[in-house]
Design a protein around this motif. Structure first.
Motif, PDB file in Angstrom:
ATOM      1  N   LEU A  60       0.736  -1.312   0.055  1.00  0.00           N
ATOM      2  CA  LEU A  60       0.073   0.118  -0.059  1.00  0.00           C
ATOM      3  C   LEU A  60       0.882   1.342   0.050  1.00  0.00           C
ATOM      4  O   LEU A  60       0.488   2.230  -0.451  1.00  0.00           O
ATOM      5  N   MET A  61       2.001   1.220   0.696  1.00  0.00           N
ATOM      6  CA  MET A  61       2.999   2.205   0.655  1.00  0.00           C
ATOM      7  C   MET A  61       3.190   2.881  -0.771  1.00  0.00           C
ATOM      8  O   MET A  61       3.524   4.033  -0.866  1.00  0.00           O
ATOM      9  N   ALA A  62       3.346   1.960  -1.649  1.00  0.00           N
ATOM     10  CA  ALA A  62       3.528   2.478  -3.056  1.00  0.00           C
ATOM     11  C   ALA A  62       2.673   3.572  -3.685  1.00  0.00           C
ATOM     12  O   ALA A  62       2.866   4.233  -4.514  1.00  0.00           O
ATOM     13  N   PHE A  63       1.375   3.194  -3.059  1.00  0.00           N
ATOM     14  CA  PHE A  63       0.379   4.426  -3.490  1.00  0.00           C
ATOM     15  C   PHE A  63       0.174   5.360  -2.425  1.00  0.00           C
ATOM     16  O   PHE A  63      -1.043   6.152  -2.608  1.00  0.00           O
ATOM     17  N   GLN A  64       0.841   5.781  -1.697  1.00  0.00           N
ATOM     18  CA  GLN A  64       0.675   6.448  -0.524  1.00  0.00           C
ATOM     19  C   GLN A  64       1.953   7.620  -0.415  1.00  0.00           C
ATOM     20  O   GLN A  64       2.865   7.104  -0.934  1.00  0.00           O
ATOM     21  N   LYS A  65       1.647   8.658   0.250  1.00  0.00           N
ATOM     22  CA  LYS A  65       2.671   9.281   0.798  1.00  0.00           C
ATOM     23  C   LYS A  65       2.734   9.131   2.138  1.00  0.00           C
ATOM     24  O   LYS A  65       2.179   9.485   2.888  1.00  0.00           O
ATOM     25  N   LYS A  69       1.282   8.685  -8.326  1.00  0.00           N
ATOM     26  CA  LYS A  69       2.185   9.464  -8.239  1.00  0.00           C
ATOM     27  C   LYS A  69       3.539   8.951  -7.933  1.00  0.00           C
ATOM     28  O   LYS A  69       4.743   9.444  -8.727  1.00  0.00           O
ATOM     29  N   ASN A  70       3.895   8.055  -7.331  1.00  0.00           N
ATOM     30  CA  ASN A  70       5.083   7.342  -7.022  1.00  0.00           C
ATOM     31  C   ASN A  70       5.594   6.840  -8.190  1.00  0.00           C
ATOM     32  O   ASN A  70       6.956   6.916  -8.288  1.00  0.00           O
TER      33      ASN A  70
END
Length: 301
Positions: free
Chosen positions: A37-42, A58-59
């Protein structure tokens, strides 16, 4: 139902033996996958995995716009492919040469010596290599200087660093590969060599027409299985030996992820890079198993 119970009573100890390994895989391999999930989060550590704001792709857009990402992927594939090629050729050659030895004690002694580096960590071996390859006091450069040449900064020169990684990796691992190919050689029928010798074939002809074809199934199998490691250039080795002055030729995906995620705290971006690598590696592994089944009749199910 009665037959199922009978089978279960007979085989339950075998299933019980799998439980510790299954728990280990679930805890350390499957549960951490929530971190994707971190790949799609700030990602913000204080807000946690489910409290950090989502940023969509965005990442990944930032990843493909990153100026050095092409070089990083090239370094990874370049070093990994050279390691796969050298790691295939050297063990085969050594196994064939060892198979020609008639004195078993010499053969066993050599096998033990070349197999020992496999058990040493790169933390230990990197210290040895740094000392041996030192441009001022290293043994290799002392020999080079004694021959009238200028010393070479093997671990600080972009022209030399990738090849040092390949050679040192082969030195560490070829003993293990040699054992695999020696096992393949034991499966070749000795009568084939006797028939070839009666027909006038020398050792070289016997190697070309009997030994290598007899080893070909395991060679094809090892090659196809190694396709899945195209994006694994060896984090432990490179991390312990590289420095900022050789980032141009030494920086690979795993070291880049480490710097972005651990040192610069760009958790979302680092996770996006790691996720992209995992997806591509999964595709390579899938292709490798298909090829292994087609050309070496190897299957996992």
């Amino acid at each position: 139902m009665h037959s199922i119970l009978r089978i279960w009573k007979r085989e339950w100890p075998l299933h019980a033996m799998l439980v510790p390994g299954l728990v280990f895989v679930i805890v350390f391999s499957y549960i951490p996958m929530a971190g994707i999930l971190m790949a799609f989060q700030k990602y913000i550590p204080t807000k946690g995995l489910f409290g950090s704001p989502f940023v969509g792709w965005k990442n990944f857009r930032f990843l493909f716009d990153y100026p050095d990402i092409g070089r990083i992927f090239f370094n990874t594939i370049y070093i990994a492919v050279m390691k796969i090629a050298a790691g295939l050729f050297v063990p085969i050659a050594i196994a064939i040469l060892l198979n020609e030895l008639t004195r078993q004690w010499i053969k066993r002694a050599f096998q033990t010596l070349v197999y020992l580096p496999h058990f040493l960590s790169w933390v230990l071996l990197s210290g040895i290599l740094i000392d041996v390859l030192s441009p001022s006091t290293g043994l290799v450069n002392q020999v080079i200087v004694s021959l009238g040449f200028e010393p070479i900064f093997f671990l600080g020169d972009n022209r030399w660093f990738p090849y040092v990684m390949v050679v040192s990796d082969v030195w560490k691992e070829f003993g293990f590969g040699t054992i695999v190919y020696l096992a393949a050689l034991t499966g070749i029928n000795p009568s084939l060599y006797e028939a070839a010798e009666m027909d006038g074939a020398g050792r070289w002809k016997q190697t070309l027409h009997i030994t290598i074809p007899g080893m070909m199934p395991i060679i094809v199998l090892m090659l196809t299985l190694n396709i899945g490691n195209v994006l694994n250039a060896g984090f432990d080795q490179i991390f312990n030996l590289y420095s900022p002055q050789v980032y141009e030729s030494a920086d690979i995906i795993d070291t880049f992820v480490y710097r972005m995620g651990v040192q610069q705290s760009q958790y979302g971006f680092a996770t996006a890079v790691g996720l992209l690598k995992s997806v591509v590696s999964f595709l390579f592994i899938s292709v490798s198993y298909v090829l292994a089944y087609r050309f070496a009749n190897y299957r996992i199910f």
